[in-house]
Design a protein around this motif. Structure first.
Motif, PDB file in Angstrom:
ATOM      1  N   THR A 125       0.821  -1.221   0.000  1.00  0.00           N
ATOM      2  CA  THR A 125       0.000   0.000   0.000  1.00  0.00           C
ATOM      3  C   THR A 125       0.848   1.262   0.000  1.00  0.00           C
ATOM      4  OG1 THR A 125      -0.171  -0.016   2.431  1.00  0.00           O
ATOM      5  CG2 THR A 125      -1.882  -1.191   1.199  1.00  0.00           C
ATOM      6  N   GLN A 163      -7.085   4.887   2.532  1.00  0.00           N
ATOM      7  CA  GLN A 163      -6.586   3.567   2.895  1.00  0.00           C
ATOM      8  C   GLN A 163      -7.406   3.023   4.066  1.00  0.00           C
ATOM      9  OE1 GLN A 163      -2.161   3.077   2.715  1.00  0.00           O
ATOM     10  NE2 GLN A 163      -2.134   5.308   2.817  1.00  0.00           N
ATOM     11  N   LEU A 179      -7.742   0.051  -0.794  1.00  0.00           N
ATOM     12  CA  LEU A 179      -7.383   1.420  -1.148  1.00  0.00           C
ATOM     13  C   LEU A 179      -8.377   1.954  -2.165  1.00  0.00           C
ATOM     14  CD1 LEU A 179      -4.818   0.655   0.343  1.00  0.00           C
ATOM     15  CD2 LEU A 179      -3.485   1.755  -1.466  1.00  0.00           C
ATOM     16  N   CYS A 181      -8.934   4.818  -4.687  1.00  0.00           N
ATOM     17  CA  CYS A 181      -8.092   5.779  -5.400  1.00  0.00           C
ATOM     18  C   CYS A 181      -8.926   6.554  -6.415  1.00  0.00           C
ATOM     19  CB  CYS A 181      -6.963   5.071  -6.141  1.00  0.00           C
ATOM     20  SG  CYS A 181      -6.028   3.902  -5.156  1.00  0.00           S
TER      21      CYS A 181
END
Length: 254
Positions: A125, A163, A179, A181
């Motif tokens: 990550t 996260q 995650l 994004c």
């Protein structure tokens, strides 16, 4: 016998075909210094991706009419946005191959687990997190290209990263994360359109305190260029400009 965990879990969850090679979604990113491009391969392929494009319109006021008339004036096309969830799970045995049952078990509800059969998920990550940080050589975060096999998905910059860690060893080491994004488009012709371009014909609705000079300044960048607007709209007296009137803003002739 070695087992490809990513391929097995993707097939179990219906995220990839079992007949051929399983391609991984890969993020290529620019770097300063000698090495010009880096890459990050997804641990698991996503189940879905989202691309969003929006156009900005501005609602115009209607003045002096008994019946309300809603009109929209085009302002710009916004940069495309791309959002994706990436899943990371490092809770796996170091000494034996992964069975289908064990692969599916990694998707059980979050919580604490005992033992040391995992590595810290942040080794994966953190690679994504660095895409939202300033590169020392570039003096800005890097531009990324996201590809999945033959699918060139998106070119843009990481603007938002969330996260979420959902499984931990008994000593607190995180071993599972999701995650979220969001990337914004760069490097194409689809960026926001210039609102005050002098080479396209547009319309403007007159507002209180507007003058031909102020409109020319807004549209052409020069208040002295008010005469083309007056001519295009048959305006004889430039002082007689009534709020609510819709004017044609002609393109300037070279």
């Amino acid at each position: 016998m070695s087992v490809n965990k990513a391929k097995m879990v993707s097939e179990i969850l219906g995220l990839g075909g079992g007949g051929g090679e399983l391609h991984k979604l890969t993020i290529y990113y620019e770097q300063g210094g000698v090495q010009r491009q880096g890459s990050i391969e997804a641990l698991f392929n996503p189940s879905e991706i989202t691309l969003t494009r929006s156009a900005k319109w501005e609602q115009q006021e209607t003045v002096g009419q008994s019946t309300a008339l809603v009109e929209q004036e085009f302002r710009s096309v916004e940069a495309e946005r791309f959002s994706i969830e990436l899943f990371f799970d490092t809770y796996e045995s170091r000494s034996s191959g992964l069975t289908a049952a064990r692969a599916a078990a990694t998707f059980l509800p979050a919580g604490l687990i005992s033992g040391r059969e995992a590595t810290d998920v942040r080794q994966y990550t953190d690679q994504i997190a660095r895409l939202a940080k300033v590169d020392a050589e570039l003096h800005r975060p890097p531009v990324c290209e996201l590809r999945w096999g033959v699918f060139d998905i998106f070119t843009g910059v990481l603007t938002t990263l969330q996260q979420r860690f959902t499984m931990f060893l008994d000593d607190g080491t995180p071993v599972r994360a999701t995650l979220t994004c969001e990337f914004a488009e760069v490097g194409t012709q689809a960026h926001a359109t210039e609102l005050h371009s002098s080479d396209v014909i547009k319309t403007r609705q007159v507002r209180r305190h507007d003058t031909l000079q102020s409109l020319a300044a807004d549209e052409y960048g020069d208040p002295a260029l008010w005469r083309p607007i007056a001519t295009a709209n048959g305006i004889v007296n430039p002082r007689d400009l009534r709020p609510g009137t819709r004017l044609t803003i002609p393109k300037l002739q070279p």
